[in-house]
Design an enzyme around this catalytic site. Structure first.
Site, PDB file in Angstrom:
ATOM      1  N   LYS A   1     -11.608  -1.327   8.780  1.00 36.41           N
ATOM      2  CA  LYS A   1     -10.906  -2.318   9.613  1.00 36.41           C
ATOM      3  C   LYS A   1     -11.197  -2.073  11.092  1.00 36.41           C
ATOM      4  CE  LYS A   1      -7.441  -2.080   6.025  1.00 36.41           C
ATOM      5  NZ  LYS A   1      -7.670  -3.298   5.248  1.00 36.41           N
TER       6      LYS A   1
ATOM      7  N   ASP B   1      -0.573   6.804   6.609  1.00 31.57           N
ATOM      8  CA  ASP B   1      -1.683   5.913   6.268  1.00 31.57           C
ATOM      9  C   ASP B   1      -1.836   4.936   7.436  1.00 31.57           C
ATOM     10  OD1 ASP B   1      -3.430   3.989   5.391  1.00 31.57           O
ATOM     11  OD2 ASP B   1      -2.278   3.412   3.617  1.00 31.57           O
TER      12      ASP B   1
ATOM     13  N   TRP C   1       0.833  -1.218   0.000  1.00 29.03           N
ATOM     14  CA  TRP C   1       0.000   0.000   0.000  1.00 29.03           C
ATOM     15  C   TRP C   1       0.859   1.255   0.000  1.00 29.03           C
ATOM     16  CZ3 TRP C   1      -4.536  -0.990  -1.715  1.00 29.03           C
ATOM     17  CH2 TRP C   1      -5.125  -2.225  -1.449  1.00 29.03           C
TER      18      TRP C   1
HETATM   19  N1  PMP Z   1      -3.753   1.320   3.007  1.00 27.01           N
HETATM   20  C1  PMP Z   1      -3.714   0.193   3.722  1.00 27.01           C
HETATM   21  C2  PMP Z   1      -2.657   0.038   4.792  1.00 27.01           C
HETATM   22  C3  PMP Z   1      -4.635  -0.834   3.476  1.00 27.01           C
HETATM   23  O1  PMP Z   1      -4.587  -1.968   4.182  1.00 27.01           O
HETATM   24  C4  PMP Z   1      -5.605  -0.659   2.464  1.00 27.01           C
HETATM   25  C5  PMP Z   1      -6.657  -1.701   2.151  1.00 27.01           C
HETATM   26  N2  PMP Z   1      -6.546  -2.911   2.688  1.00 27.01           N
HETATM   27  C6  PMP Z   1      -5.605   0.532   1.722  1.00 27.01           C
HETATM   28  C7  PMP Z   1      -4.674   1.501   2.039  1.00 27.01           C
HETATM   29  C8  PMP Z   1      -6.601   0.773   0.642  1.00 27.01           C
HETATM   30  O2  PMP Z   1      -7.817   1.047   1.243  1.00 27.01           O
HETATM   31  P1  PMP Z   1      -9.167   1.324   0.474  1.00 27.01           P
HETATM   32  O3  PMP Z   1      -9.644   0.020  -0.052  1.00 27.01           O
HETATM   33  O4  PMP Z   1     -10.048   1.924   1.522  1.00 27.01           O
HETATM   34  O5  PMP Z   1      -8.885   2.299  -0.625  1.00 27.01           O
END
Ligand code: PMP
Length: 361
Positions: free
Chosen positions: A197, A173, A103
């Site tokens: 989450k 993030d 990510w």
């Molecule tokens: N950052 C992290 C650390 C994640 O775990 C995730 C999704 N699992 C995301 C970003 C992306 O999130 P979203 O699906 O809400 O765009």
């Protein structure tokens, strides 16, 4: 009520039972309102109370200083990959990215579309099994911000100590560990997280931003993607995702009720220790993350072969332990044990692991 299984999914993830039950009770008619939360105006007094209550509890829980704004936005954490550089990275400036997983790479890829970036450190060479040490960070002088990912969902790593970003605002993030333990917001310029989450359902992202950074948001940005506009309109520039905000409101009430972030932090530490102790107990299991980078939210490990791991996930699912298959880039198993995941579910997994090792090991 149908029997619920143990849901180890990485997100959308398990929600607290009292939250689901209250939402169910009030789905058709909110007490005193006579309509579903999905049917009322987002500018009605009833929704004012929900939104303001959500923000008030969110602020109290995280001890958020008054000079930070809390925004409820859409587009998930992924839209923040774009909004952060769009709003905070001016022409001629450079943003530092600490690349600790899938990510974080996604965030960097997006930022490159908007301005100059610099990789301050990356642990990709070891398949992201650890986060970097402070002395590995090559920070740019005068960086617009330093971006980090506090918990790496896929790899199962987490920062134990925050990196020191010097004078640059630290942008985090925190999608997969927000509010899993006490947090010192004053260390950050901006924190963002998808809600699905630890905070509520998908469809909602939270942004906590230091007020002075809002001055960087240019008027030429699309209004919906402009932090300053969203802050000025109290997250209601347009129709917000009312049901998702309502569920987040209930999750915040639940967290306050169990004693806040210190209390949930202790519970989370205990749950994680139960699994890591089991993993460290025999050589049958191979934890992915280095010990000092281990995540308390996503526990990743491999078995002697990928065939055995597949069998493990399949048999576990049949036993009511769902969502344990690891991400393909790590292989093996991933057990996500966010705030609402019950201790009994972790105990059930430990029990299952012992039996599996005894019969297949
Ligand atoms: N950052 C992290 C650390 C994640 O775990 C995730 C999704 N699992 C995301 C970003 C992306 O999130 P979203 O699906 O809400 O765009």
């Amino acid at each position: 009520m149908p029997d619920r299984i143990y849901n180890f999914s990485a997100g959308p993830a398990v929600l607290p039972m009292p939250v689901l039950e209250e939402a169910q009770r009030n789905l058709v008619a909110l007490p005193g309102v006579g309509m579903s939360v999905m049917e009322i105006s987002h500018r009605s007094p009833a929704f004012d109370e929900i939104l303001h209550g959500a923000e008030a509890d969110f602020r109290t829980l995280g001890n958020i200083p008054p000079h930070y704004k809390v925004l409820f936005l859409q587009g998930g954490a992924s839209l923040q990959f774009s909004m952060v550089p769009m709003n905070l990275l001016a022409q001629g400036a450079v943003a530092d990215y600490i690349v600790t997983g899938h990510w974080a790479k996604g965030a960097l890829k997006e930022a490159r579309k908007f301005g100059a970036t610099h990789v301050a450190a990356s642990t990709e060479d070891v398949n992201f099994k650890r986060v970097p040490a402070q002395n590995e960070l090559k920070l740019s002088p005068g960086a617009a911000y330093v971006h980090m990912t506090s918990n790496n969902t896929i790899h199962g790593t987490e920062w134990r100590r925050l990196p020191d970003a010097g004078d640059a605002p630290l942008v985090c993030d925190a999608s997969s560990d927000i509010y899993s333990q006490p947090i010192d917001i004053s260390k950050f310029g901006l924190v963002y997280a998808g809600a699905q989450k630890n905070l509520g359902p998908s469809g909602l992202a939270i942004v906590i931003v230091r007020e002075d950074l809002l001055a960087r948001s240019s008027d030429s940005l699309p209004v919906m993607l402009n932090y300053k506009v969203q802050a000025e309109h109290g997250s209601r520039y347009n129709t917000p995702p009312v049901f998702a905000v309502y569920i987040l409101r209930l999750v915040m009430k639940w967290l306050v009720g169990i004693g806040g972030l210190a209390a949930i932090g202790e519970i989370n530490a205990r749950k994680a220790a139960m699994l890591y102790d089991e993993l460290d107990g025999t050589s049958f299991w191979a934890p992915h993350a280095d010990k000092d980078s281990r995540s308390r939210m996503n526990v990743t490990f491999r078995l002697p072969s990928e065939d055995l791991a597949a069998l493990f996930a399949k048999e576990a699912a049949a036993a009511g332990l769902d969502g344990l298959k690891g991400h393909r880039s790590v292989g093996g198993i991933r057990a996500s044990i966010y705030n609402a995941f019950p201790v009994e579910g972790v105990a059930a997994l430990v029990e299952f692991m012992r039996e599996f090792e005894r019969t297949r090991g």
